[in-house]
Motif scaffolding. Structure first.
Motif, PDB file in Angstrom:
ATOM      1  N   VAL A  17       0.816  -1.213   0.000  1.00  0.00           N
ATOM      2  CA  VAL A  17       0.000   0.000   0.000  1.00  0.00           C
ATOM      3  C   VAL A  17       0.854   1.270   0.000  1.00  0.00           C
ATOM      4  O   VAL A  17       0.615   2.189  -0.786  1.00  0.00           O
ATOM      5  N   ASP A  18       1.867   1.343   0.858  1.00  0.00           N
ATOM      6  CA  ASP A  18       2.687   2.555   0.943  1.00  0.00           C
ATOM      7  C   ASP A  18       3.518   2.802  -0.308  1.00  0.00           C
ATOM      8  O   ASP A  18       3.881   3.945  -0.592  1.00  0.00           O
ATOM      9  N   LEU A  19       3.804   1.766  -1.077  1.00  0.00           N
ATOM     10  CA  LEU A  19       4.641   1.917  -2.267  1.00  0.00           C
ATOM     11  C   LEU A  19       3.963   2.703  -3.383  1.00  0.00           C
ATOM     12  O   LEU A  19       4.634   3.256  -4.243  1.00  0.00           O
ATOM     13  N   VAL A  20       2.638   2.744  -3.368  1.00  0.00           N
ATOM     14  CA  VAL A  20       1.920   3.421  -4.448  1.00  0.00           C
ATOM     15  C   VAL A  20       1.311   4.758  -4.026  1.00  0.00           C
ATOM     16  O   VAL A  20       0.600   5.388  -4.807  1.00  0.00           O
ATOM     17  N   LYS A  21       1.607   5.189  -2.820  1.00  0.00           N
ATOM     18  CA  LYS A  21       1.161   6.515  -2.399  1.00  0.00           C
ATOM     19  C   LYS A  21       1.880   7.558  -3.248  1.00  0.00           C
ATOM     20  O   LYS A  21       2.913   7.266  -3.861  1.00  0.00           O
ATOM     21  N   PRO A  22       1.371   8.781  -3.313  1.00  0.00           N
ATOM     22  CA  PRO A  22       1.975   9.800  -4.185  1.00  0.00           C
ATOM     23  C   PRO A  22       3.490   9.974  -4.034  1.00  0.00           C
ATOM     24  O   PRO A  22       4.172  10.228  -5.013  1.00  0.00           O
ATOM     25  N   ASP A  23       4.013   9.762  -2.848  1.00  0.00           N
ATOM     26  CA  ASP A  23       5.462   9.897  -2.654  1.00  0.00           C
ATOM     27  C   ASP A  23       6.182   8.547  -2.691  1.00  0.00           C
ATOM     28  O   ASP A  23       7.380   8.470  -2.455  1.00  0.00           O
TER      29      ASP A  23
ATOM     30  N   HIS B 271       4.379   4.841  -7.379  1.00  0.00           N
ATOM     31  CA  HIS B 271       3.108   5.558  -7.390  1.00  0.00           C
ATOM     32  C   HIS B 271       2.382   5.510  -8.737  1.00  0.00           C
ATOM     33  O   HIS B 271       1.174   5.657  -8.789  1.00  0.00           O
ATOM     34  N   THR B 272       3.074   5.267  -9.835  1.00  0.00           N
ATOM     35  CA  THR B 272       2.403   5.189 -11.141  1.00  0.00           C
ATOM     36  C   THR B 272       2.045   3.763 -11.541  1.00  0.00           C
ATOM     37  O   THR B 272       1.353   3.565 -12.547  1.00  0.00           O
ATOM     38  N   LEU B 273       2.477   2.788 -10.781  1.00  0.00           N
ATOM     39  CA  LEU B 273       2.246   1.388 -11.146  1.00  0.00           C
ATOM     40  C   LEU B 273       0.768   1.027 -11.311  1.00  0.00           C
ATOM     41  O   LEU B 273       0.418   0.305 -12.253  1.00  0.00           O
ATOM     42  N   PRO B 274      -0.144   1.503 -10.472  1.00  0.00           N
ATOM     43  CA  PRO B 274      -1.546   1.099 -10.654  1.00  0.00           C
ATOM     44  C   PRO B 274      -2.133   1.464 -12.014  1.00  0.00           C
ATOM     45  O   PRO B 274      -3.068   0.827 -12.470  1.00  0.00           O
ATOM     46  N   THR B 275      -1.615   2.465 -12.674  1.00  0.00           N
ATOM     47  CA  THR B 275      -2.162   2.863 -13.976  1.00  0.00           C
ATOM     48  C   THR B 275      -1.231   2.540 -15.141  1.00  0.00           C
ATOM     49  O   THR B 275      -1.540   2.855 -16.283  1.00  0.00           O
ATOM     50  N   ALA B 276      -0.105   1.902 -14.869  1.00  0.00           N
ATOM     51  CA  ALA B 276       0.897   1.660 -15.903  1.00  0.00           C
ATOM     52  C   ALA B 276       0.638   0.399 -16.727  1.00  0.00           C
ATOM     53  O   ALA B 276       1.217   0.238 -17.792  1.00  0.00           O
ATOM     54  N   LEU B 277      -0.222  -0.465 -16.274  1.00  0.00           N
ATOM     55  CA  LEU B 277      -0.425  -1.755 -16.924  1.00  0.00           C
ATOM     56  C   LEU B 277      -1.815  -1.855 -17.536  1.00  0.00           C
ATOM     57  O   LEU B 277      -2.734  -1.140 -17.142  1.00  0.00           O
ATOM     58  N   ASP B 278      -1.977  -2.765 -18.486  1.00  0.00           N
ATOM     59  CA  ASP B 278      -3.281  -2.985 -19.106  1.00  0.00           C
ATOM     60  C   ASP B 278      -4.282  -3.575 -18.124  1.00  0.00           C
ATOM     61  O   ASP B 278      -5.448  -3.229 -18.115  1.00  0.00           O
TER      62      ASP B 278
END
Length: 139
Positions: free
Chosen positions: A77-83, A87-94
Motif C-alpha cells: 500500500v505505501d509503495l503506491v502513495k503519491p510519494d 506511485h504510477t504502477l496502478p495505472t501503468a499496466l493494461d
C-alpha cells in the motif's frame, strides 16, 4: 535431483475458499474469495449472497496484484502513495492492480504457485481472513 513443484489444485482452492469463508463468517462479514493459479488463471471464486457486488472484482484484483508482485497487498500500500517509489504502477499496466489489503501470494516449497484475494470486509479484515486460509492450507 527432482525438484518437481506441486501446483495449486482445485482441491487446494476449495480448502482456501472454505477456510476464508469460515474466518469471515466468524467475524460476521460477507465476502468474495478468489483463488488464482501461478499463471493468473481462476481456480475458484465465491461471493457470499449478501456480499457487496464490488467485492467480487476487488477480491480478484487483490489476488492478481499479490500474484504479479509476489507479496501481500497489505505490504504494498505505501509503495503506491503519491510519494512512493511505485506511485504510477496502478495505472501503468493494461490489467489493473489493486493496492488494498486482502491479497496474498501462495507459496509452496519457496515457489509462487498462486494467490488468494478477499473482498467485502475492511482491508485489515480481508487480510486476516486470507492469512487464516493460508494457515489452514499449510496443515
Amino acid at each position: 535431483m527432482n525438484t518437481t513443484l506441486t501446483p495449486l489444485t482445485t482441491a487446494d482452492a476449495e480448502t482456501l475458499v472454505a477456510a476464508a469463508r469460515r474466518a469471515a463468517r466468524a467475524a460476521g462479514v460477507a465476502v468474495s474469495v478468489t483463488v488464482l493459479d501461478a499463471g493468473g488463471h481462476l481456480l475458484a471464486f465465491l461471493r457470499d449472497d449478501s456480499a457487496v457486488l464490488i467485492s467480487g472484482e476487488t477480491s480478484t484484483r487483490k489476488a492478481y496484484t499479490a500474484l504479479q508482485l509476489g507479496a501481500p497487498t497489505a505490504d504494498l500500500v505505501d509503495l503506491v502513495k503519491p510519494d512512493g517509489p511505485f506511485h504510477t504502477l496502478p495505472t501503468a499496466l493494461d490489467r489493473p492492480l489493486l493496492f488494498i489489503a486482502g491479497g496474498v501470494p501462495i507459496h509452496r516449497d519457496g515457489k509462487l504457485v498462486g494467490a488468494l484475494g478477499l473482498g467485502g470486509g475492511a482491508p485489515e479484515q480481508d487480510h486476516s481472513f486470507a492469512t487464516a486460509a493460508l494457515t489452514e492450507l499449510a496443515r
